[in-house]
Design a protein around this motif. Sequence first.
Motif, PDB file in Angstrom:
ATOM      1  N   ARG A  13       0.768  -1.358  -0.061  1.00 17.81           N
ATOM      2  CA  ARG A  13       0.119   0.026   0.126  1.00 17.81           C
ATOM      3  C   ARG A  13       0.877   1.157   0.066  1.00 17.81           C
ATOM      4  N   LEU A  14       0.402   2.347  -0.662  1.00 21.36           N
ATOM      5  CA  LEU A  14       1.185   3.375  -0.709  1.00 21.36           C
ATOM      6  C   LEU A  14       1.135   3.940   0.672  1.00 21.36           C
ATOM      7  N   VAL A  15       0.039   4.132   1.273  1.00 22.00           N
ATOM      8  CA  VAL A  15      -0.169   4.940   2.578  1.00 22.00           C
ATOM      9  C   VAL A  15      -0.583   3.971   3.768  1.00 22.00           C
ATOM     10  N   SER A  16      -0.030   3.809   4.703  1.00 17.03           N
ATOM     11  CA  SER A  16      -0.846   3.154   5.845  1.00 17.03           C
ATOM     12  C   SER A  16      -1.958   3.565   6.414  1.00 17.03           C
ATOM     13  N   ASP A  17      -2.707   2.817   7.135  1.00 23.56           N
ATOM     14  CA  ASP A  17      -3.960   3.013   7.563  1.00 23.56           C
ATOM     15  C   ASP A  17      -3.657   4.043   8.775  1.00 23.56           C
ATOM     16  N   ARG A  18      -2.707   3.968   9.590  1.00 27.45           N
ATOM     17  CA  ARG A  18      -2.286   5.028  10.786  1.00 27.45           C
ATOM     18  C   ARG A  18      -2.144   6.375  10.074  1.00 27.45           C
ATOM     19  N   THR A  19      -1.338   6.300   9.020  1.00 27.73           N
ATOM     20  CA  THR A  19      -1.002   7.740   8.338  1.00 27.73           C
ATOM     21  C   THR A  19      -2.307   8.165   7.702  1.00 27.73           C
ATOM     22  N   GLY A  20      -3.235   7.533   7.264  1.00 25.33           N
ATOM     23  CA  GLY A  20      -4.384   7.949   6.368  1.00 25.33           C
ATOM     24  C   GLY A  20      -5.350   8.464   7.751  1.00 25.33           C
ATOM     25  N   PHE A  21      -5.164   7.642   8.816  1.00 27.49           N
ATOM     26  CA  PHE A  21      -6.237   8.310   9.778  1.00 27.49           C
ATOM     27  C   PHE A  21      -5.653   9.538  10.521  1.00 27.49           C
ATOM     28  N   ILE A  22      -4.369   9.688  10.644  1.00 20.03           N
ATOM     29  CA  ILE A  22      -3.892  10.930  10.988  1.00 20.03           C
ATOM     30  C   ILE A  22      -4.014  12.194  10.188  1.00 20.03           C
ATOM     31  N   VAL A  23      -3.718  11.775   8.853  1.00 21.28           N
ATOM     32  CA  VAL A  23      -4.125  13.156   7.962  1.00 21.28           C
ATOM     33  C   VAL A  23      -5.705  13.443   8.019  1.00 21.28           C
ATOM     34  N   ALA A  24      -6.562  12.381   7.794  1.00 26.80           N
ATOM     35  CA  ALA A  24      -7.882  12.545   7.989  1.00 26.80           C
ATOM     36  C   ALA A  24      -8.330  13.448   9.110  1.00 26.80           C
ATOM     37  N   ALA A  25      -7.826  12.940  10.236  1.00 30.56           N
ATOM     38  CA  ALA A  25      -7.993  13.833  11.580  1.00 30.56           C
ATOM     39  C   ALA A  25      -7.565  15.200  11.563  1.00 30.56           C
ATOM     40  N   VAL A  26      -6.429  15.277  11.054  1.00 33.12           N
ATOM     41  CA  VAL A  26      -5.909  16.840  11.126  1.00 33.12           C
ATOM     42  C   VAL A  26      -6.758  17.677  10.114  1.00 33.12           C
ATOM     43  N   LEU A  27      -6.935  17.145   8.994  1.00 32.67           N
ATOM     44  CA  LEU A  27      -7.738  17.959   7.895  1.00 32.67           C
ATOM     45  C   LEU A  27      -9.155  18.027   8.618  1.00 32.67           C
ATOM     46  N   GLY A  28      -9.911  17.046   8.974  1.00 26.85           N
ATOM     47  CA  GLY A  28     -11.109  17.382   9.819  1.00 26.85           C
ATOM     48  C   GLY A  28     -11.228  18.579  10.933  1.00 26.85           C
ATOM     49  N   GLY A  29     -10.041  18.528  11.647  1.00 27.37           N
ATOM     50  CA  GLY A  29     -10.045  19.295  12.756  1.00 27.37           C
ATOM     51  C   GLY A  29      -9.681  20.810  12.280  1.00 27.37           C
ATOM     52  N   LEU A  30      -8.908  20.628  10.988  1.00 27.79           N
ATOM     53  CA  LEU A  30      -8.904  22.218  10.557  1.00 27.79           C
ATOM     54  C   LEU A  30      -9.972  22.890  10.081  1.00 27.79           C
ATOM     55  N   ALA A  31     -10.853  22.048   9.590  1.00 27.61           N
ATOM     56  CA  ALA A  31     -12.129  22.533   8.943  1.00 27.61           C
ATOM     57  C   ALA A  31     -13.043  22.538  10.053  1.00 27.61           C
ATOM     58  N   LEU A  32     -13.095  22.198  11.307  1.00 24.59           N
ATOM     59  CA  LEU A  32     -13.907  22.168  12.440  1.00 24.59           C
ATOM     60  C   LEU A  32     -13.409  23.679  13.081  1.00 24.59           C
ATOM     61  N   THR A 176      -6.191   3.646  -1.890  1.00 25.06           N
ATOM     62  CA  THR A 176      -6.461   2.495  -1.235  1.00 25.06           C
ATOM     63  C   THR A 176      -7.152   1.180  -2.195  1.00 25.06           C
ATOM     64  N   ARG A 177      -7.441   1.867  -3.539  1.00 27.82           N
ATOM     65  CA  ARG A 177      -8.007   1.134  -4.602  1.00 27.82           C
ATOM     66  C   ARG A 177      -6.750   0.162  -5.292  1.00 27.82           C
ATOM     67  N   PRO A 178      -6.572  -0.842  -4.786  1.00 24.75           N
ATOM     68  CA  PRO A 178      -5.337  -1.414  -5.619  1.00 24.75           C
ATOM     69  C   PRO A 178      -5.742  -1.844  -7.093  1.00 24.75           C
TER      70      PRO A 178
END
Length: 183
Positions: A13-32, A176-178
């Motif tokens: 995979r190009l990006v791990s689930d852990r990294t994806g989760f952190i990026v998503a959490a940060v993006l959502g937090g900035l919008a919030l 995430t779509r191989p």
Amino acid sequence: MPAYGSVRRGSDRLVSDRTGFIVAAVLGGLALTLVLQSAFGFSRPPSSVQAISREGGGFPSGHTMAATVFWGALALWGERFTVRKRAAAATLVIGLVGFSRLALGVHYLVDVVASVWFGIGYLALAAHLTGYRPTRAFAVAASFGILAVLITGGTTDGWLASIGCLGGAAGWWAVTRPSLWKG
């Protein structure tokens, strides 16, 4: 340590689930952060006490909340160093950012303190609601991005937050779509 899916070191995979989760959490937090500033609409300290002239909503402090979400996410879910060292580094950086906002005279103390609590609360809620699943976390981020456009009345900042969150979600979907990457 929370479960992050089945991605292991050495995965294709190009990006791990852990990294994806952190990026998503940060993006959502900035919008919030933008949503909260627009929703509350509280003013900043008078311009006569500001070292640099700032306009727009003063509550919560966007810089302090962004620092809390970003550094807090890295402290909680990063892999380098121990949790204690990551938390100490995050606390130091968040404290410096908050202090800088006070020293510049662009925020009241309550703006900074509330920002830290909003950021911590958001991270806890994001982890709980999504079960650390990046796809769910990107869905939450995309929702906050859309809400940012609506709450701000379509300002440039609202659109940028929305595009960032939706772009992050689309990027996550793409990597995430191989089947997309296999010849």
